[in-house]
Design a protein around this motif. Structure first.
Motif, PDB file in Angstrom:
ATOM      1  N   SER A 109       0.856  -1.192   0.000  1.00  0.00           N
ATOM      2  CA  SER A 109       0.000   0.000   0.000  1.00  0.00           C
ATOM      3  C   SER A 109       0.883   1.230   0.000  1.00  0.00           C
ATOM      4  O   SER A 109       1.842   1.311   0.781  1.00  0.00           O
ATOM      5  N   GLY A 110       0.539   2.191  -0.831  1.00  0.00           N
ATOM      6  CA  GLY A 110       1.304   3.426  -0.888  1.00  0.00           C
ATOM      7  C   GLY A 110       1.431   3.882  -2.322  1.00  0.00           C
ATOM      8  O   GLY A 110       0.825   3.296  -3.226  1.00  0.00           O
ATOM      9  N   ASP A 111       2.238   4.891  -2.524  1.00  0.00           N
ATOM     10  CA  ASP A 111       2.407   5.451  -3.864  1.00  0.00           C
ATOM     11  C   ASP A 111       3.744   5.007  -4.439  1.00  0.00           C
ATOM     12  O   ASP A 111       4.787   5.572  -4.129  1.00  0.00           O
ATOM     13  N   LEU A 112       3.670   3.981  -5.285  1.00  0.00           N
ATOM     14  CA  LEU A 112       4.903   3.436  -5.882  1.00  0.00           C
ATOM     15  C   LEU A 112       5.606   4.469  -6.757  1.00  0.00           C
ATOM     16  O   LEU A 112       6.832   4.453  -6.878  1.00  0.00           O
ATOM     17  N   THR A 113       4.816   5.357  -7.355  1.00  0.00           N
ATOM     18  CA  THR A 113       5.405   6.303  -8.305  1.00  0.00           C
ATOM     19  C   THR A 113       6.333   7.296  -7.597  1.00  0.00           C
ATOM     20  O   THR A 113       7.175   7.914  -8.238  1.00  0.00           O
ATOM     21  N   GLY A 114       6.189   7.431  -6.282  1.00  0.00           N
ATOM     22  CA  GLY A 114       7.044   8.377  -5.562  1.00  0.00           C
ATOM     23  C   GLY A 114       8.318   7.729  -5.035  1.00  0.00           C
ATOM     24  O   GLY A 114       9.098   8.367  -4.333  1.00  0.00           O
ATOM     25  N   LEU A 115       8.512   6.436  -5.346  1.00  0.00           N
ATOM     26  CA  LEU A 115       9.701   5.743  -4.838  1.00  0.00           C
ATOM     27  C   LEU A 115      10.771   5.646  -5.914  1.00  0.00           C
ATOM     28  O   LEU A 115      10.467   5.731  -7.108  1.00  0.00           O
ATOM     29  N   ARG A 116      12.004   5.467  -5.473  1.00  0.00           N
ATOM     30  CA  ARG A 116      13.085   5.267  -6.432  1.00  0.00           C
ATOM     31  C   ARG A 116      12.705   4.108  -7.352  1.00  0.00           C
ATOM     32  O   ARG A 116      12.111   3.120  -6.891  1.00  0.00           O
ATOM     33  N   ILE A 140       2.900  -4.298   3.056  1.00  0.00           N
ATOM     34  CA  ILE A 140       3.977  -3.351   3.348  1.00  0.00           C
ATOM     35  C   ILE A 140       3.457  -1.946   3.035  1.00  0.00           C
ATOM     36  O   ILE A 140       3.135  -1.642   1.883  1.00  0.00           O
ATOM     37  N   VAL A 141       3.364  -1.137   4.054  1.00  0.00           N
ATOM     38  CA  VAL A 141       2.771   0.198   3.902  1.00  0.00           C
ATOM     39  C   VAL A 141       3.916   1.209   3.880  1.00  0.00           C
ATOM     40  O   VAL A 141       4.528   1.514   4.901  1.00  0.00           O
ATOM     41  N   LEU A 142       4.215   1.694   2.694  1.00  0.00           N
ATOM     42  CA  LEU A 142       5.476   2.403   2.466  1.00  0.00           C
ATOM     43  C   LEU A 142       5.262   3.545   1.478  1.00  0.00           C
ATOM     44  O   LEU A 142       4.613   3.341   0.449  1.00  0.00           O
ATOM     45  N   ASN A 143       5.823   4.678   1.791  1.00  0.00           N
ATOM     46  CA  ASN A 143       5.475   5.911   1.052  1.00  0.00           C
ATOM     47  C   ASN A 143       3.962   6.025   1.009  1.00  0.00           C
ATOM     48  O   ASN A 143       3.348   6.198  -0.041  1.00  0.00           O
ATOM     49  N   TYR A 144       3.387   5.913   2.182  1.00  0.00           N
ATOM     50  CA  TYR A 144       1.935   5.860   2.327  1.00  0.00           C
ATOM     51  C   TYR A 144       1.432   6.970   3.240  1.00  0.00           C
ATOM     52  O   TYR A 144       2.028   7.242   4.297  1.00  0.00           O
ATOM     53  N   GLY A 145       0.325   7.585   2.838  1.00  0.00           N
ATOM     54  CA  GLY A 145      -0.429   8.483   3.701  1.00  0.00           C
ATOM     55  C   GLY A 145      -1.899   8.172   3.498  1.00  0.00           C
ATOM     56  O   GLY A 145      -2.333   7.911   2.368  1.00  0.00           O
ATOM     57  N   GLY A 146      -2.671   8.141   4.570  1.00  0.00           N
ATOM     58  CA  GLY A 146      -4.094   7.816   4.456  1.00  0.00           C
ATOM     59  C   GLY A 146      -4.835   8.792   3.560  1.00  0.00           C
ATOM     60  O   GLY A 146      -5.666   8.407   2.731  1.00  0.00           O
ATOM     61  N   ARG A 147      -4.538  10.075   3.708  1.00  0.00           N
ATOM     62  CA  ARG A 147      -5.217  11.064   2.859  1.00  0.00           C
ATOM     63  C   ARG A 147      -4.769  10.918   1.412  1.00  0.00           C
ATOM     64  O   ARG A 147      -5.572  11.019   0.491  1.00  0.00           O
ATOM     65  N   ARG A 152      -5.792   9.396  -4.193  1.00  0.00           N
ATOM     66  CA  ARG A 152      -5.466   8.528  -5.337  1.00  0.00           C
ATOM     67  C   ARG A 152      -6.646   7.635  -5.694  1.00  0.00           C
ATOM     68  O   ARG A 152      -6.885   7.317  -6.856  1.00  0.00           O
ATOM     69  N   ALA A 153      -7.416   7.215  -4.679  1.00  0.00           N
ATOM     70  CA  ALA A 153      -8.608   6.395  -4.931  1.00  0.00           C
ATOM     71  C   ALA A 153      -9.624   7.183  -5.753  1.00  0.00           C
ATOM     72  O   ALA A 153     -10.213   6.657  -6.717  1.00  0.00           O
ATOM     73  N   VAL A 154      -9.807   8.432  -5.406  1.00  0.00           N
ATOM     74  CA  VAL A 154     -10.771   9.256  -6.150  1.00  0.00           C
ATOM     75  C   VAL A 154     -10.305   9.416  -7.597  1.00  0.00           C
ATOM     76  O   VAL A 154     -11.112   9.362  -8.536  1.00  0.00           O
ATOM     77  N   LYS A 155      -9.002   9.548  -7.776  1.00  0.00           N
ATOM     78  CA  LYS A 155      -8.486   9.660  -9.145  1.00  0.00           C
ATOM     79  C   LYS A 155      -8.746   8.375  -9.941  1.00  0.00           C
ATOM     80  O   LYS A 155      -9.074   8.422 -11.125  1.00  0.00           O
ATOM     81  N   ARG A 156      -8.599   7.214  -9.277  1.00  0.00           N
ATOM     82  CA  ARG A 156      -8.892   5.941  -9.970  1.00  0.00           C
ATOM     83  C   ARG A 156     -10.362   5.861 -10.347  1.00  0.00           C
ATOM     84  O   ARG A 156     -10.719   5.385 -11.421  1.00  0.00           O
ATOM     85  N   TRP A 157     -11.196   6.304  -9.426  1.00  0.00           N
ATOM     86  CA  TRP A 157     -12.646   6.285  -9.681  1.00  0.00           C
ATOM     87  C   TRP A 157     -12.967   7.156 -10.897  1.00  0.00           C
ATOM     88  O   TRP A 157     -13.746   6.781 -11.766  1.00  0.00           O
ATOM     89  N   TYR A 173     -11.457   1.287  -4.974  1.00  0.00           N
ATOM     90  CA  TYR A 173     -10.458   2.195  -5.552  1.00  0.00           C
ATOM     91  C   TYR A 173      -9.255   2.381  -4.629  1.00  0.00           C
ATOM     92  O   TYR A 173      -8.336   3.114  -4.956  1.00  0.00           O
ATOM     93  N   LEU A 174      -9.296   1.708  -3.485  1.00  0.00           N
ATOM     94  CA  LEU A 174      -8.177   1.824  -2.541  1.00  0.00           C
ATOM     95  C   LEU A 174      -6.994   0.972  -3.011  1.00  0.00           C
ATOM     96  O   LEU A 174      -7.122   0.181  -3.944  1.00  0.00           O
ATOM     97  N   ASP A 175      -5.854   1.141  -2.348  1.00  0.00           N
ATOM     98  CA  ASP A 175      -4.645   0.441  -2.797  1.00  0.00           C
ATOM     99  C   ASP A 175      -4.789  -1.077  -2.725  1.00  0.00           C
ATOM    100  O   ASP A 175      -4.274  -1.790  -3.581  1.00  0.00           O
ATOM    101  N   GLN A 176      -5.444  -1.563  -1.686  1.00  0.00           N
ATOM    102  CA  GLN A 176      -5.639  -3.017  -1.529  1.00  0.00           C
ATOM    103  C   GLN A 176      -7.121  -3.319  -1.406  1.00  0.00           C
ATOM    104  O   GLN A 176      -7.627  -3.584  -0.312  1.00  0.00           O
ATOM    105  N   PRO A 177      -7.830  -3.317  -2.534  1.00  0.00           N
ATOM    106  CA  PRO A 177      -9.287  -3.444  -2.477  1.00  0.00           C
ATOM    107  C   PRO A 177      -9.780  -4.743  -1.853  1.00  0.00           C
ATOM    108  O   PRO A 177     -10.887  -4.789  -1.332  1.00  0.00           O
TER     109      PRO A 177
END
Ligand code: IPE
Ligand code: IPE
Ligand code: MG
Length: 240
Positions: A109-116, A140-147, A152-157, A173-177
């Motif tokens: 869970s998290g934003d993979l695009t913000g990681l190396r 694994i909850v990494l580079n993750y923020g609840g907000r 990001r879920a709204v963007k997927r929707w 639409y959440l990271d781990q549906p």
């Protein structure tokens, strides 16, 4: 008031929380107490995580989410952030035998695009390599923020064509549906806050705060948290 811990020391295997989340906090203070660099706290914190994950698998938990790095943690020194990323890089795929031996499936869970890029690739590879294991699902909850996850879920929707949206189907639409809501949220290290962890999923989670710093955690600390959970009455707004 402090509750006495259960003398039998055994959790009830029939009433396990389905999904446990852990905010693994206190690594820096653990190191400072010993006059050591914060990096040593993180290194020991990783050992604690392995002990606790192993216990979770032994107990037969279905889902465990561990908070390893928040979207806010980027504001730490560059030295600390690189050390944390080094640990992720070094261990993620190297632990394959551990996942295999314990039948653990990794998800993220998290934003993979913000990681190396190489770390994002390792995360993808580790989740693919362990996808067929059917015991514990370790998130694994990494580079993750609840907000951040909710945005990001709204963007997927939106990308999905904005189908009718309800509280009941938003999870898609959440990271781990496929992961259920959190039943038990544990935080080590003495602070009593959520720090942007799994906000949507924890709306009815039971909260468990421990003063023990994360590197001092043992499998038995998880067992104790679960026993505490098993004594609670969950009402979900109803009358008992
Ligand atoms: C938690 O320990 C680990 C991460 C946030 C990566 P901390 O590093 O926050 O430790 P303290 O809270 O400073 O003791
Ligand atoms: C929460 O711990 C994040 C992780 C454990 C990864 P922090 O140490 O970052 O939280 P705050 O800053 O004390 O709220
Ligand atoms: Mg902290």
């Amino acid at each position: 008031m402090k509750k006495k811990s259960d003398a039998t020391g055994k959790e009830n295997a029939q009433r396990l929380p389905r999904h446990v989340g852990i905010i693994m906090d206190g690594n820096g203070r653990w190191a400072r107490k010993r006059g050591k660099p914060r990096s040593l706290g993180h290194k020991e914190g990783l050992e604690a995580a392995k002990r606790v994950v192993k216990t979770a698998a032994d107990i037969g938990l279905r889902y465990l989410s561990v908070f390893a790095f928040s979207t806010e943690n980027w504001s730490r020194t560059e030295k600390e952030v690189s050390y944390l990323m080094f640990l992720v890089k070094k261990h993620l795929r190297a632990e394959y035998e551990f996942y295999k031996a314990n039948n653990i499936r990794l998800v993220y869970s998290g934003d993979l695009t913000g990681l190396r890029r190489d770390i994002a690739a390792d995360i993808r590879a580790a989740t693919e390599e362990t996808a067929h294991f059917q015991g514990l699902t370790l998130n694994i909850v990494l580079n993750y923020g609840g907000r951040d996850e909710i945005v990001r879920a709204v963007k997927r929707w939106r990308k999905a064509g904005q189908p009718p949206l309800t509280e009941r189907n938003f999870y898609r639409y959440l990271d781990q549906p496929t992961m259920p809501d959190l039943d038990l949220l544990i935080r080590s290290g003495g602070e009593k806050r959520i720090s942007n962890f799994l906000l949507w999923q924890s709306s009815y989670a039971e909260l468990y705060f421990s003063d023990k710093l994360w590197p001092d955690w043992q499998g038995d600390d998880l067992r104790e948290a679960i026993r505490d959970f098993q004594k609670r009455e969950r009402r979900f707004g109803r009358v008992s």
